[in-house]
Motif scaffolding. Sequence first.
Motif, PDB file in Angstrom:
ATOM      1  N   PRO A   1       0.828  -1.216   0.000  1.00 27.98           N
ATOM      2  CA  PRO A   1       0.000   0.000   0.000  1.00 27.98           C
ATOM      3  C   PRO A   1       0.858   1.259   0.000  1.00 27.98           C
ATOM      4  N   PRO A   2       0.292   2.392  -0.455  1.00 25.85           N
ATOM      5  CA  PRO A   2       1.078   3.625  -0.583  1.00 25.85           C
ATOM      6  C   PRO A   2       1.736   4.098   0.707  1.00 25.85           C
ATOM      7  N   ASP A   3       1.141   3.782   1.861  1.00 27.48           N
ATOM      8  CA  ASP A   3       1.703   4.261   3.127  1.00 27.48           C
ATOM      9  C   ASP A   3       2.629   3.242   3.787  1.00 27.48           C
ATOM     10  N   SER A   4       3.072   2.222   3.013  1.00 27.80           N
ATOM     11  CA  SER A   4       3.882   1.147   3.591  1.00 27.80           C
ATOM     12  C   SER A   4       5.343   1.531   3.767  1.00 27.80           C
ATOM     13  N   GLY A   5       5.777   2.554   3.041  1.00 28.03           N
ATOM     14  CA  GLY A   5       7.192   2.916   3.059  1.00 28.03           C
ATOM     15  C   GLY A   5       8.010   2.208   2.003  1.00 28.03           C
ATOM     16  N   TYR A   6       7.401   1.226   1.303  1.00 25.63           N
ATOM     17  CA  TYR A   6       8.089   0.544   0.213  1.00 25.63           C
ATOM     18  C   TYR A   6       7.909   1.313  -1.093  1.00 25.63           C
ATOM     19  N   VAL A   7       8.768   1.011  -2.049  1.00 31.94           N
ATOM     20  CA  VAL A   7       8.689   1.650  -3.359  1.00 31.94           C
ATOM     21  C   VAL A   7       7.369   1.274  -4.038  1.00 31.94           C
ATOM     22  N   ILE A   8       6.710   2.275  -4.617  1.00 31.07           N
ATOM     23  CA  ILE A   8       5.492   2.057  -5.384  1.00 31.07           C
ATOM     24  C   ILE A   8       5.854   2.134  -6.862  1.00 31.07           C
ATOM     25  N   VAL A   9       5.498   1.109  -7.629  1.00 30.14           N
ATOM     26  CA  VAL A   9       5.918   1.012  -9.023  1.00 30.14           C
ATOM     27  C   VAL A   9       4.777   1.368  -9.952  1.00 30.14           C
ATOM     28  N   GLY A  10       5.150   1.791 -11.173  1.00 33.69           N
ATOM     29  CA  GLY A  10       4.168   2.094 -12.200  1.00 33.69           C
ATOM     30  C   GLY A  10       3.821   0.863 -13.012  1.00 33.69           C
ATOM     31  N   ARG A  11       3.078   1.069 -14.090  1.00 34.21           N
ATOM     32  CA  ARG A  11       2.562  -0.042 -14.890  1.00 34.21           C
ATOM     33  C   ARG A  11       3.446  -0.403 -16.076  1.00 34.21           C
ATOM     34  N   THR A  12       4.547   0.308 -16.296  1.00 36.24           N
ATOM     35  CA  THR A  12       5.417  -0.020 -17.421  1.00 36.24           C
ATOM     36  C   THR A  12       6.875   0.009 -16.994  1.00 36.24           C
ATOM     37  N   MET A  13       7.715  -0.685 -17.768  1.00 36.67           N
ATOM     38  CA  MET A  13       9.154  -0.686 -17.534  1.00 36.67           C
ATOM     39  C   MET A  13       9.865  -0.995 -18.839  1.00 36.67           C
ATOM     40  N   SER A  14      11.026  -0.420 -19.028  1.00 33.87           N
ATOM     41  CA  SER A  14      11.824  -0.654 -20.231  1.00 33.87           C
ATOM     42  C   SER A  14      12.189  -2.128 -20.373  1.00 33.87           C
TER      43      SER A  14
END
Length: 212
Positions: free
Chosen positions: A104-117
Motif C-alpha cells: 500500500p502507498p503508506d507502507s514505506g516501500y517503493v510504489i511502481v508504475g505499470r510499465t518498464m523498459s
Amino acid sequence: MSYQPNAPRLVPQTAPPTQSLPHRGVRGGAHGLSAIGDAAATQVPHATALAQRYELLQRLGVSTAASQDFDDMARDMAEQTGFLYGFVNLFLEEQTFVGLHQPPPDSGYVIVGRTMSHDHGWCPEVVARKRALPLHDVHASPRFSGNHVVDAVGIRSYFGAPLIHHDSGTVLGTVCVIDPEKRPLHEARRLRDIVISAGAQVMDRITPAPGR
C-alpha cells in the motif's frame, strides 16, 4: 526515484532526489559503431515478435490495459509466495503490467508504475529462454546481480515464468514476483512451482477452453 518513459518508473513514498535508471546505450568510439550495428540487427526480430504478440492478443480479444482480473491474479501469486510484488507482464513496446500487486502507498516501500523498459528487470531473460527463472538471491549470480532494478529498488529475490500460447508458441510475456528479501535456497523449487502455476492460470484466462 521517478521512472520516466525511457526508464523504469519507480516512485518511493518519501521524496529523495529524483534519479533515472541508467540505459544500456550506445557508447562512443569503435565500440559505439559496433553497438549501433548490434542494435540494428535486433530491431527486425524484436519488431516481428511484437507484431505477433499484438496480432495474437487481438485475435484472442485480450486488452492490453490494466485489468482487475489480472491484478487479482498478481495478488494471489504474491500472497502464495509471500512476496511484496506480483506482476502479470505483457511484452509490448515496454514491459506492461496488466496485472499488478504491490504494498500500500503508506507502507514505506517503493510504489511502481505499470510499465518498464525492456532493458530492465529479469523478465526479458525469461522471455528469451522460454523457461522459468528462479532467483532466490539475485546476488548469488554475477550475471543477474548487476540488474538496474537491484540498484533502484533493492530487490533481492525474483521468480518468473513465461506466458506461452500453446498453439502458436508465441511468448506473450511473463508472470513474476519480486521482493527486497532473499529466500532460502531450499524454498526455490516450491516458489518456482507457484509462479509456473500462476502463469498457467493466466493463460487459461487468456485462452479459455472451448465451451467455457
